[in-house]
Design an enzyme around this catalytic site. Structure first.
Site, mmCIF file in Angstrom:
data_model
loop_
_atom_site.group_PDB
_atom_site.id
_atom_site.type_symbol
_atom_site.label_atom_id
_atom_site.label_comp_id
_atom_site.label_asym_id
_atom_site.label_seq_id
_atom_site.Cartn_x
_atom_site.Cartn_y
_atom_site.Cartn_z
ATOM 1 N N ASP A 160 -74.599 -39.794 10.090
ATOM 2 C CA ASP A 160 -74.512 -40.785 9.019
ATOM 3 C C ASP A 160 -74.572 -40.002 7.717
ATOM 4 O O ASP A 160 -75.630 -39.552 7.305
ATOM 5 C CB ASP A 160 -75.684 -41.768 9.133
ATOM 6 C CG ASP A 160 -75.776 -42.692 7.927
ATOM 7 O OD1 ASP A 160 -74.853 -42.666 7.090
ATOM 8 O OD2 ASP A 160 -76.762 -43.438 7.830
ATOM 9 N N LYS A 180 -71.064 -38.117 -2.582
ATOM 10 C CA LYS A 180 -70.264 -38.968 -1.695
ATOM 11 C C LYS A 180 -69.423 -39.953 -2.513
ATOM 12 O O LYS A 180 -68.335 -40.327 -2.113
ATOM 13 C CB LYS A 180 -71.188 -39.743 -0.766
ATOM 14 C CG LYS A 180 -70.468 -40.646 0.215
ATOM 15 C CD LYS A 180 -71.472 -41.358 1.086
ATOM 16 C CE LYS A 180 -70.815 -42.312 2.059
ATOM 17 N NZ LYS A 180 -71.824 -43.039 2.824
ATOM 18 N N ASP A 222 -74.889 -54.083 4.852
ATOM 19 C CA ASP A 222 -75.352 -52.696 4.763
ATOM 20 C C ASP A 222 -75.395 -52.286 3.298
ATOM 21 O O ASP A 222 -74.362 -52.031 2.695
ATOM 22 C CB ASP A 222 -74.393 -51.808 5.578
ATOM 23 C CG ASP A 222 -74.791 -50.340 5.512
ATOM 24 O OD1 ASP A 222 -75.766 -50.017 4.819
ATOM 25 O OD2 ASP A 222 -74.102 -49.530 6.156
ATOM 26 N N GLU A 265 -69.420 -47.577 8.796
ATOM 27 C CA GLU A 265 -70.879 -47.653 8.896
ATOM 28 C C GLU A 265 -71.358 -48.989 9.474
ATOM 29 O O GLU A 265 -72.168 -48.991 10.402
ATOM 30 C CB GLU A 265 -71.512 -47.393 7.524
ATOM 31 C CG GLU A 265 -71.505 -45.913 7.200
ATOM 32 C CD GLU A 265 -71.708 -45.618 5.719
ATOM 33 O OE1 GLU A 265 -72.068 -46.528 4.960
ATOM 34 O OE2 GLU A 265 -71.500 -44.459 5.319
#
Lengths: 578, 405
Positions: free
Chosen positions: A12, A78, A178, A155
């Site tokens: 992850d 990211k 999420d 994800e």
């Protein structure tokens, strides 16, 4: 299917934290195990820093430098995946892929150390809302780290897998929300006939826990400006410390109604330091988060609508991601979904666990054989067309070929026609997005189809879009009269590397000097102590100083037992005063 | 892939229930996992999508419309359904304008047939076809008009139940606005604006007072207008009851029913009882559907979504007072209408609509910073709100010009 040799781990790769997880071969229950890093922690901060000794640090030791050396710490890279942004650190410049590769490398090293066997492959997760370029960049990061990642999964789909694996017998419809450090994803899914069917996903690629911390820090900065007349945001050190304090305050406000922040000797400008004390209540914080909370509504509505479901039909609302711990988020979700969300999964670990389940599937693990997961395309994909309005032609319209929500892998064909008499070439421009005008969507690539037969307008050309499980696209153009087919594989987009460049980058990565993994706990302890030392005064400060000196002495002695003892002492002191 | 092949792939019987079909597909997935065998998975999925389409509606999407029913009128640039249908409509209109009645009729019938093949239809379609029918009547092609009419009636019956529900919610307003548009431009302006007002506010009782004076001063024009209204716009005619009451009260004649001799002889294009019966039939369907769907509407509005009334409040006089020109106002209202008044999208565009409303009101009241913030905050990436965003920025430009540096 027989299990393949070699370990495949699930990673992850988060905005603020990353995790690595594995389903051990032969585990009859297929329980995904999250692996501890060198510090004995499950969460490895996605942070890279340049240490005092000129070597690179990844994870907790780098994170600990954030307040003392904000100029030498890189984080949240990211968010820039798939762009051509670069950062400079210690004289070299780094792309987001390279920085992510360093994190992946560190995680893989942790996994290899914990499991005692080499890792051959990885399944890496990306936000469902990641576009093609961002997915390719993620895959490239894994390649740079020397670990092929053939499989990229979304994800929330991973979270759904972690949930679905042990709930396959109960048919239900659920929505997974999420809210991670940097992204927000919504996924509507149905578990039916032992299949986890993802029916829609939506999200906001630029909304996460970090934004909540920053909003809080800006609120505090305004208060400081009122009191001391200085703008702390203009001062990197002061701002880094305020950000870090806000992050902690945010977490505390999930538990308590009111919290006090003490920032002794906070730098507010050149040669100006002030002791700052602030009290912040949950109500204040929630008020300043309203604009952010408003942004969670749209993706939720859109996903529910795309999935053809109303809130009352949901059996389960699952929360994933560290930021879903905020009570105000839970309240907002409860109001939107008309039910209390549940937290059946460890919020920080669910995604990594799902990635490990996917890795086990890939390896053919017997215990997960029954699990089938289908996913959908998060964006519409199409080409630019000319539209006839009366007798005029207007360019720049978007004609979707593969609509969002299509179950992937999928292949769709659409026929387009030439608009001019004698037209002998056709420009196929490929876009992704939802806007009716291509200029509002993202261009993925283009192909010039030449040497068409000169003929009256209206000659057909078939365009086929094939979208694979990893969210990567192939475009095929077929000219029926000429029996001719051309293929456009979308590979290169801005910020991407060619195979040669990739090879060169990989070689350069190997040259970089990293802090040895064994010494990481030492570096972390020292960096954490340094960060605290700045904040303390008086006796506590001198006690901490003594503990640091003792630890440095032990390090020079190079006797492991002594080092361990001194480090434990130092960490104990740090914990005591912070 | 043909339906037969698809059934073989999934191993199901021809008359399988949609739910059972889905389960059959899901069970087959076990052996054709998308990760392991993408080709087989895609084949399975294709079969399922094909059959599930056929279970839902009459002719499935795999039946290509036969070439001979597609008139060679248009030069489609892309096969986008909506644009394709609109293109055909444009052609029908042009044909009607140049007097090619037969071509327009065939075009309209094909248009309806095609839209049935596609399984999804925009609400504008029936309304626009009604305008065509009125045009045909005006051109004297009564038989053709009835043919299109029958096709439309059949279309209403044939399109799936859910579609009708979506459509019906808007159908009445749409039809009314379309009727209004089709009325002659010189139709008594005060009457026209009163009808427009009533259409928009949905209040059919209020506001007829100003017309009373006209009934007294220009009786001939009012009579003429009433008659035109009744013959050309039966839905509006029925709802403009107060006008007829006024005329009845003043002259003691009923304009209502031409067949019973109450209609003045100068009523130019009364379409006769047959037409009215047909219109009444459509009105009946629309009202029925509206009743069914108003339940949906109510539950939506109680959940805090903008209701029709809330929307119309921004469209109130404030706009004109603040000096937006008529056409600007209309354009913004039209876009707002498209984005924010459709029951199937209010949830999705809740934030957008809310921001649009706040932004426009703030702009009109001169609170420019607030307006800029509200309108600037709208996420314009979604294709369906592009028009609204454009119109909003126009309002912003007009009311809150950026200070030139």
């Amino acid at each position: 299917m027989a299990e393949r040799a070699g370990l495949i781990v699930g990673i992850d790769l988060g905005t603020t934290f990353s995790l690595v997880s594995v389903v051990l071969p032969g585990d009859p229950k297929a329980v995904p195990m999250v692996i501890d890093n060198a510090m004995g922690e499950k969460l490895t901060p996605s942070v890279v820093a340049l240490g005092e000794d000129g070597r690179l640090l990844v994870g907790a030791p780098a994170q600990a430098m954030a307040t003392t050396h904000p100029d030498r710490v890189l984080r949240c890279f990211k968010r820039e995946m798939g762009t051509d942004k670069t950062w400079t650190l210690g004289g070299s410049s780094f792309t987001p892929q390279e920085l992510s590769a360093m994190v992946i490398k560190a995680l893989v090293a942790d996994a290899e150390a914990a499991l005692g066997q080499p890792v051959t492959e990885a399944v890496v997760t990306v936000p469902a809302y990641f576009a093609g370029a961002q997915r390719r960049a993620t895959r490239q990061a894994a390649e740079l780290a020397g670990i092929p990642a053939d499989r990229i999964i979304n994800e929330p789909t991973a979270a759904a897998m972690a949930y679905g694996l042990h709930n396959l017998d109960k048919e239900q419809r659920a929505v997974v929300l999420d809210l991670g450090g940097g992204t927000f994803d919504v996924t509507v899914l149905e578990i039916i006939e032992g299949v986890v069917e993802v029916q829609a996903s939506a999200g906001d690629a630029r909304l996460g826990g970090e934004d909540f911390s920053e909003a809080l820090a800006r609120l505090l900065a305004r208060r400081i400006a009122k009191e001391h007349g200085r703008d702390v945001t203009a001062h990197p050190h002061g701002w880094a410390r305020l950000l870090e304090a806000s992050e902690r305050a945010k977490r505390r406000l999930s538990e308590v109604e009111e919290t006090r922040l003490a920032l002794p000797r906070l730098p507010l400008g050149p040669h100006m330091e002030r002791d700052v004390e602030l009290v912040i209540t949950r109500a204040d914080a929630e008020a300043c988060w309203q604009p952010l909370l408003a942004r969670i509504r749209d993706p939720i509505w859109r996903a529910l609508r795309d999935g053809g479901i109303t809130p009352s039909e949901l059996d389960e609302v699952l929360l994933v991601g560290g930021a879903t711990r905020m009570p105000v988020f839970v309240k907002e979700v409860a109001a939107l979904c008309q039910r209390m969300p549940s937290r059946n999964l460890p919020p920080d670990e669910a995604v990594a666990m799902g990635a490990a389940v996917q890795a086990a599937l890939k390896r053919g693990h017997a215990a997960v054989e029954d699990l089938v997961v289908t996913d959908v395309a998060p964006f519409s994909l199409g080409v630019a067309v000319v539209q006839a309005v009366g007798r005029q032609h207007l360019a720049g319209f978007f004609a979707p070929v593969l609509e969002r929500g299509t179950v992937i892998p999928a292949s769709r064909v659409k026929t387009f026609h030439t608009v001019n008499d004698g037209q002998d070439r056709l420009l196929i421009q490929v876009f992704e997005g939802e806007h009716s005008l291509v200029r509002e969507n993202r261009e993925l690539g283009q192909f010039e189809l030449l040497q068409l037969d000169r003929a009256p307008a209206g000659q057909p050309v078939q365009v086929r879009f094939t979208y694979d499980l990893n969210g990567l696209l192939e475009v095929e153009m077929h000219v029926p009269h000429q029996q001719r087919t051309e293929i456009l594989i979308i590979e290169r987009t801005p910020g991407q590397l060619s195979p040669e460049e990739l090879e060169r980058a990989r070689a350069a990565m190997a040259e970089l000097k990293f802090h040895p993994r064994d010494a990481l706990p030492n570096a972390t302890a020292l960096n954490r102590a340094e960060a605290l030392y700045v904040e303390l005064t008086g006796t506590p400060r001198s006690i901490l100083g003594e503990a640091m000196a003792a630890f440095r002495l032990a390090l020079e002695g190079q006797v492991d037992a002594e080092i361990d003892q001194a480090r434990a002492m130092l960490l104990h002191t740090v914990a005591h005063f912070s | 892939m043909t339906p037969t092949e698809a059934r073989a792939v999934l191993g199901v019987e021809p008359d399988i229930e949609p739910k059972a079909l889905r389960r059959a597909y899901l069970r087959r997935l076990k052996g054709h996992r998308p990760d392991d065998d993408p080709e087989a998975f895609m084949r399975l999925r294709e079969a399922f999508e094909l059959l599930s389409g056929s279970v839902q509606g009459p002719p499935g999407p795999w039946v290509e419309p036969t070439p001979e029913v597609v008139p060679p009128l248009e030069r489609a640039v892309c096969v986008d359904l909506d644009r394709d249908l609109r293109g055909r409509l444009e052609v029908c209109r042009e044909a009607l304008e140049v007097g090619a009645v037969g071509e327009a009729t065939e075009g309209a019938i094909t248009l309806l047939a095609l839209s049935r093949h596609q399984g999804f239809v925009e609400p504008w379609l029936p309304a626009e076809v009604m305008v065509l029918i009125l045009g045909l009547h005006r051109a004297g092609a009564v038989t053709d008009a009835f043919r299109v009419h029958d096709a439309l009636a059949e279309w209403f019956g044939a399109t799936g139940a859910m579609l009708r529900c979506l459509l019906g919610f808007l159908a009445v307003r749409w039809s009314l606005l379309v009727e209004l548009r089709a009325l002659p431009a010189d139709l008594l302006p005060p009457l026209r604006s009163q009808l427009a007002r009533a259409c928009l506010t949905w209040d059919w009782a209020d506001g007829w007072g100003d017309l009373a004076e006209l009934v007294l001063t220009q009786p001939q024009r009012v009579l003429e207008a009433g008659s035109i209204l009744f013959s050309r716009a039966p839905l509006l005619g029925d709802l403009s009851e107060p006008l007829h009451t006024m005329i009845d009260w003043r002259y003691g004649v009923g304009l209502g029913d031409g067949s019973e001799g109450g209609s003045p002889s100068e009523a130019p294009e009364d379409l006769g009882p047959e037409t009215r019966r047909r219109f009444a039939w459509i009105l009946g369907i629309s009202l029925l559907i509206t009743l069914v769907c108003s339940g949906v509407g109510r539950c939506l509005s109680t959940r805090g979504y903008p209701s029709g009334e809330a929307v119309l409040s921004i469209r109130s006089e404030r706009w004109t007072q603040a000096g937006l020109s008529k056409s600007d106002e209309r354009r913004v209202a039209a876009e707002y209408w498209k984005v924010c008044l459709q029951p199937e999208v209010v949830g999705r565009h809740y934030l957008t609509c809310d921001a649009a409303k706040r932004g426009v009101v703030a702009a009109l009241e001169g609170r420019c910073d607030e307006a800029r913030e509200a309108i600037g905050g709208i996420d314009g990436r979604d294709a369906s709100i592009g028009g609204l965003v454009q119109q909003l920025s126009l309002v912003l430009q007009l009311r809150c010009p950026e200070p030139t540096p």
